[in-house]
Design a protein around this motif. Sequence first.
Motif, mmCIF file in Angstrom:
data_model
loop_
_atom_site.group_PDB
_atom_site.id
_atom_site.type_symbol
_atom_site.label_atom_id
_atom_site.label_comp_id
_atom_site.label_asym_id
_atom_site.label_seq_id
_atom_site.Cartn_x
_atom_site.Cartn_y
_atom_site.Cartn_z
ATOM 1 N N ARG A 91 0.336 11.935 -4.504
ATOM 2 C CA ARG A 91 0.979 11.701 -3.520
ATOM 3 C C ARG A 91 2.566 11.477 -3.584
ATOM 4 N N GLU A 92 2.763 10.936 -4.807
ATOM 5 C CA GLU A 92 4.342 10.671 -5.019
ATOM 6 C C GLU A 92 4.671 11.238 -6.403
ATOM 7 N N PRO A 93 5.472 11.846 -6.771
ATOM 8 C CA PRO A 93 5.941 12.229 -7.936
ATOM 9 C C PRO A 93 6.491 11.153 -8.865
ATOM 10 N N LYS A 94 7.164 10.090 -8.181
ATOM 11 C CA LYS A 94 7.861 8.788 -8.799
ATOM 12 C C LYS A 94 7.627 7.942 -7.811
ATOM 13 N N ILE A 95 6.723 6.742 -8.161
ATOM 14 C CA ILE A 95 6.602 5.824 -7.363
ATOM 15 C C ILE A 95 7.593 4.519 -7.609
ATOM 16 N N THR A 96 8.233 4.137 -6.551
ATOM 17 C CA THR A 96 9.373 3.243 -6.789
ATOM 18 C C THR A 96 9.026 1.699 -6.054
ATOM 19 N N ARG A 97 7.744 1.406 -5.393
ATOM 20 C CA ARG A 97 7.445 0.494 -4.736
ATOM 21 C C ARG A 97 7.419 -0.645 -5.784
ATOM 22 N N SER A 98 7.738 -1.974 -5.270
ATOM 23 C CA SER A 98 7.564 -3.117 -6.162
ATOM 24 C C SER A 98 6.054 -3.576 -6.174
ATOM 25 N N LEU A 99 5.860 -4.502 -6.992
ATOM 26 C CA LEU A 99 4.269 -5.010 -7.125
ATOM 27 C C LEU A 99 4.157 -5.543 -5.758
ATOM 28 N N ASP A 100 5.261 -6.350 -5.269
ATOM 29 C CA ASP A 100 4.904 -7.128 -3.905
ATOM 30 C C ASP A 100 4.578 -6.295 -2.603
ATOM 31 N N GLU A 101 5.324 -4.970 -2.654
ATOM 32 C CA GLU A 101 5.471 -4.172 -1.772
ATOM 33 C C GLU A 101 3.797 -3.296 -1.953
ATOM 34 N N ALA A 102 3.523 -3.148 -2.903
ATOM 35 C CA ALA A 102 1.972 -2.551 -3.409
ATOM 36 C C ALA A 102 1.055 -3.485 -2.989
ATOM 37 N N ARG A 103 1.110 -4.942 -3.101
ATOM 38 C CA ARG A 103 0.323 -5.944 -2.730
ATOM 39 C C ARG A 103 -0.203 -6.129 -1.160
ATOM 40 N N ASP A 104 1.128 -5.950 -0.416
ATOM 41 C CA ASP A 104 1.262 -5.840 0.923
ATOM 42 C C ASP A 104 0.315 -4.552 1.412
ATOM 43 N N ARG A 105 0.615 -3.351 0.700
ATOM 44 C CA ARG A 105 -0.083 -2.211 1.090
ATOM 45 C C ARG A 105 -1.439 -2.122 0.856
ATOM 46 N N ILE A 106 -1.828 -2.937 -0.207
ATOM 47 C CA ILE A 106 -3.440 -2.919 -0.476
ATOM 48 C C ILE A 106 -4.165 -3.810 0.394
ATOM 49 N N LYS A 107 -3.313 -4.941 0.522
ATOM 50 C CA LYS A 107 -3.880 -5.719 1.544
ATOM 51 C C LYS A 107 -3.963 -5.304 3.098
ATOM 52 N N GLY A 108 -2.988 -4.422 3.438
ATOM 53 C CA GLY A 108 -3.497 -3.775 4.646
ATOM 54 C C GLY A 108 -4.417 -2.779 4.651
ATOM 55 N N PHE A 109 -4.843 -2.181 3.534
ATOM 56 C CA PHE A 109 -6.021 -1.374 3.480
ATOM 57 C C PHE A 109 -7.307 -2.247 3.504
ATOM 58 N N GLN A 110 -7.198 -3.476 2.781
ATOM 59 C CA GLN A 110 -8.047 -4.382 2.780
ATOM 60 C C GLN A 110 -8.709 -4.798 4.132
#
Length: 179
Positions: A91-110
């Motif tokens: 999806r993204e050749p270079k992932i720049t999101r932080s761990l906190d941003e990733a956690r927010d994203r996955i909690k949204g999917f949850q």
Amino acid sequence: MQSSSETGLPAGWEVRRSNTKNLPYYFHPETKDSRWEPPAGTDPEALKNYMAAHHSTKGISTSNLSGTEGKIRAAHLLVKHNGSRRPASWREPKITRSLDEARDRIKGFQDQISSGASLSELATTESDCSSARKGGDLGFFGRNDMQKEFEEAAFGLQPGEISGVVQTASGLHLIQRLD
């Protein structure tokens, strides 16, 4: 032939399906270049929409599978971050999101899954793992085949059950035990 505006791929590239793996891949007929990961210059949002419409799977038949004694089958949705062991994806050749941003994203999917969305359908368009092509399905695996945290969570689930957020060196996962 698919149009670049439809697929999000650079001019000349198209999505094809592998005869041996039955998975989509990217091919440039003029140069004969083929790859599993999208080429540079791909519009990730357009590709995500195209893949969801034309290449999602609704599960894999378990008939004719053998040698699964002591193994389980699971699917997952992976969100990588800039501290992941390989901060890049289809999806993204270079992932720049932080761990906190990733956690927010996955909690949204949850939250979406808790409201009735399918992990498989979300994984098809949102997972940073190449298993997205198969709705996140990782197939059968046994003990010591996966990262320790992932394995412990997956083997701790009952068939059909979905884990909470699991953190590994790869990123953050939601795991659904399939078998």
